[in-house]
Design an enzyme around this catalytic site. Structure first.
Site, short mmCIF file in Angstrom:
data_model
loop_
_atom_site.label_atom_id
_atom_site.label_comp_id
_atom_site.label_asym_id
_atom_site.label_seq_id
_atom_site.Cartn_x
_atom_site.Cartn_y
_atom_site.Cartn_z
N SER A 22 3.51 -32.97 -44.71
CA SER A 22 3.04 -31.52 -43.63
C SER A 22 1.89 -31.98 -42.39
O SER A 22 0.74 -32.14 -42.51
CB SER A 22 2.32 -30.69 -44.69
OG SER A 22 3.20 -30.63 -45.74
N HIS A 30 6.98 -28.48 -42.42
CA HIS A 30 8.51 -29.77 -41.87
C HIS A 30 9.79 -29.65 -41.63
O HIS A 30 10.56 -28.70 -41.70
CB HIS A 30 9.34 -29.91 -43.47
CG HIS A 30 8.04 -30.69 -44.79
ND1 HIS A 30 7.80 -31.82 -44.25
CD2 HIS A 30 7.11 -29.92 -45.56
CE1 HIS A 30 6.87 -32.47 -45.21
NE2 HIS A 30 6.26 -30.95 -45.31
N HIS A 47 11.80 -31.94 -51.32
CA HIS A 47 10.93 -32.12 -52.93
C HIS A 47 11.45 -31.21 -53.58
O HIS A 47 12.28 -30.61 -53.18
CB HIS A 47 9.25 -31.02 -51.77
CG HIS A 47 8.36 -31.24 -50.47
ND1 HIS A 47 9.47 -30.66 -49.36
CD2 HIS A 47 7.42 -31.82 -50.37
CE1 HIS A 47 8.20 -31.17 -48.83
NE2 HIS A 47 7.54 -31.65 -49.03
N GLU A 86 11.39 -27.66 -53.99
CA GLU A 86 12.39 -26.31 -53.42
C GLU A 86 13.75 -26.54 -54.45
O GLU A 86 15.13 -25.47 -54.58
CB GLU A 86 13.16 -27.21 -52.32
CG GLU A 86 12.29 -27.12 -51.14
CD GLU A 86 11.90 -28.07 -49.91
OE1 GLU A 86 12.45 -28.12 -48.98
OE2 GLU A 86 11.64 -29.66 -49.46
N ALA A 134 0.48 -35.42 -46.73
CA ALA A 134 -0.80 -34.25 -47.18
C ALA A 134 -1.23 -34.31 -48.56
O ALA A 134 -0.23 -34.14 -49.29
CB ALA A 134 -0.74 -33.13 -46.61
N MET A 194 2.65 -33.46 -53.87
CA MET A 194 3.38 -32.96 -54.05
C MET A 194 5.62 -33.56 -53.92
O MET A 194 5.85 -33.31 -53.71
CB MET A 194 4.03 -32.07 -54.35
CG MET A 194 2.89 -30.99 -55.00
SD MET A 194 3.24 -28.98 -53.85
CE MET A 194 1.41 -28.18 -54.57
N SER A 195 4.83 -35.13 -53.03
CA SER A 195 6.24 -35.92 -52.83
C SER A 195 5.92 -37.07 -52.85
O SER A 195 4.85 -37.44 -53.92
CB SER A 195 5.83 -35.36 -50.80
OG SER A 195 5.07 -35.90 -50.24
N ASN A 250 -7.60 -31.37 -48.65
CA ASN A 250 -8.52 -30.80 -48.55
C ASN A 250 -8.85 -31.11 -50.41
O ASN A 250 -9.05 -32.13 -50.98
CB ASN A 250 -8.30 -29.30 -49.31
CG ASN A 250 -6.75 -29.95 -50.55
OD1 ASN A 250 -5.48 -30.14 -49.71
ND2 ASN A 250 -6.55 -29.45 -52.45
N HIS A 265 -1.41 -23.34 -48.96
CA HIS A 265 -1.17 -24.25 -47.78
C HIS A 265 -1.50 -24.71 -46.06
O HIS A 265 -1.05 -25.27 -45.43
CB HIS A 265 0.31 -24.00 -47.31
CG HIS A 265 1.22 -24.79 -46.91
ND1 HIS A 265 1.97 -26.36 -47.37
CD2 HIS A 265 2.21 -24.72 -45.72
CE1 HIS A 265 2.28 -26.78 -46.63
NE2 HIS A 265 2.61 -25.38 -45.75
N1 HPA Z 1 -2.64 -30.82 -54.53
C1 HPA Z 1 -1.35 -30.94 -54.69
N2 HPA Z 1 -0.50 -30.97 -53.52
C2 HPA Z 1 -1.39 -30.90 -52.39
C3 HPA Z 1 -2.50 -30.54 -52.08
C4 HPA Z 1 -3.60 -30.91 -53.62
O1 HPA Z 1 -4.60 -30.42 -54.04
N3 HPA Z 1 -3.21 -30.78 -50.97
C5 HPA Z 1 -2.22 -31.41 -49.94
N4 HPA Z 1 -1.23 -31.09 -50.47
#
Ligand code: HPA
Length: 288
Positions: A44, A75, A97, A100, A127, A225-226, A249, A261
């Protein structure tokens, strides 16, 4: 095994082979003589690396027969090949993912198609949220290991026998020699790159504070998540892997902000230049 299941698995494999054949034909037409040695999956907001690739060409995923389409903002859904330094490379700008709605075999179809195209190495990026104080938003983390037990395996089913053994070893998911190269590349570029453990969660909801405390207790430094399904499929197929997370984050309950996001994309956008310099350096130093 039922006839229908056997038929589905044959279709899956035929689809992968057709996609790889189409891509290889386009690579030849573009004038790139070498076979891509390394694939890069861009997470991302990290797609700008594609601009470092020269001497090749590109295709939209929609142009490739059987290739899965991306649905996530950030993406793009484009395959780019060429060279970075002397290394022939192919990059997926956009990945698939589980959240999805794809089954795991589809989630890892890009990696398997790249394998059929001849890659020997894979650099995965993502990310991720930082679960503690070791990694803060804006940091880059070299993935030294992962936690992936909260999800179905991409190797479930029989179609995967084609790519590797039923019970593949996962004691060295991330290549030690490639991690050393990444650290040398970071040093040369003056980029701070510490190692950490990445935990996979299915999403698409971000985690709860209790989940983050649990993951942190299990040793996770970052959560996303990937990546993990792709790494499992790659290792299964004998591909050497390296992974880099961009911490975008503080994970749920560890910071004072809600997670969105848009914020994830905005932070990865700010780090993108540094990230691109690091990835380009690693690729140009890739061992033969
Ligand atoms: N959790 C899950 N997936 C993510 C996060 C998160 O805090 N930040 C970016 N992708």
């Amino acid at each position: 095994m039922g006839n229908q299941k056997k038929y589905d698995e044959n279709c899956y494999l035929t689809g992968l082979k057709n996609a790889a054949e189409y891509i290889m034909k386009e690579i030849r037409i573009s004038g790139l003589k070498e076979t891509p040695a390394v694939a890069v999956i861009l997470g991302s907001g990290l797609g700008a690396f594609a601009d470092c690739i020269s001497g090749g060409g590109s295709l939209n995923y929609a142009e490739i027969p059987g290739f899965v389409q991306t649905t996530v903002k950030g993406h793009e859904g484009r395959l780019i090949w060429g060279r970075v330094g002397k290394t022939p490379v192919i990059a997926m700008k956009g990945r698939f993912h589980y959240y999805e709605g794809h089954d795991m075999a589809k989630v890892v179809s890009g990696v398997r198609i790249m394998k059929l195209c001849g890659i020997k190495g894979l650099l995965v990026t993502n990310a991720a949220g930082g679960t503690g104080e070791k990694f803060l938003p804006g940091d880059l983390m070299l993935i030294k290991d992962h936690l992936g037990m909260f999800t179905p395996s991409p190797l479930r089913g029989n179609e995967s026998d084609y790519f590797g053994p039923r019970f593949p070893d996962m004691s060295k998911p991330y290549s030690e020699r490639l991690m050393r190269i990444a650290q040398a590349a970071a040093l040369e570029e003056g980029i701070d790159l510490k190692k950490g453990i990445y935990a996979y969660m299915q999403g698409p909801s971000y985690e709860t504070p209790a989940e983050i405390r649990a993951l942190s207790g299990l040793g996770a430094d970052a959560v996303g998540m990937s990546t993990v399904p792709e790494v499992i499929a790659a290792r299964h197929a004998g591909i050497e892997v390296i992974g880099i997370s961009c911490i975008t984050n503080s994970a749920a309950g560890t910071g004072d902000k809600e997670i969105s996001h848009d914020d994830v994309m905005s932070v990865s956008g700010k780090v993108e230049n540094t990230f691109v310099r690091l990835v380009a350096k690693i690729i140009s130093m890739w061992p033969g």
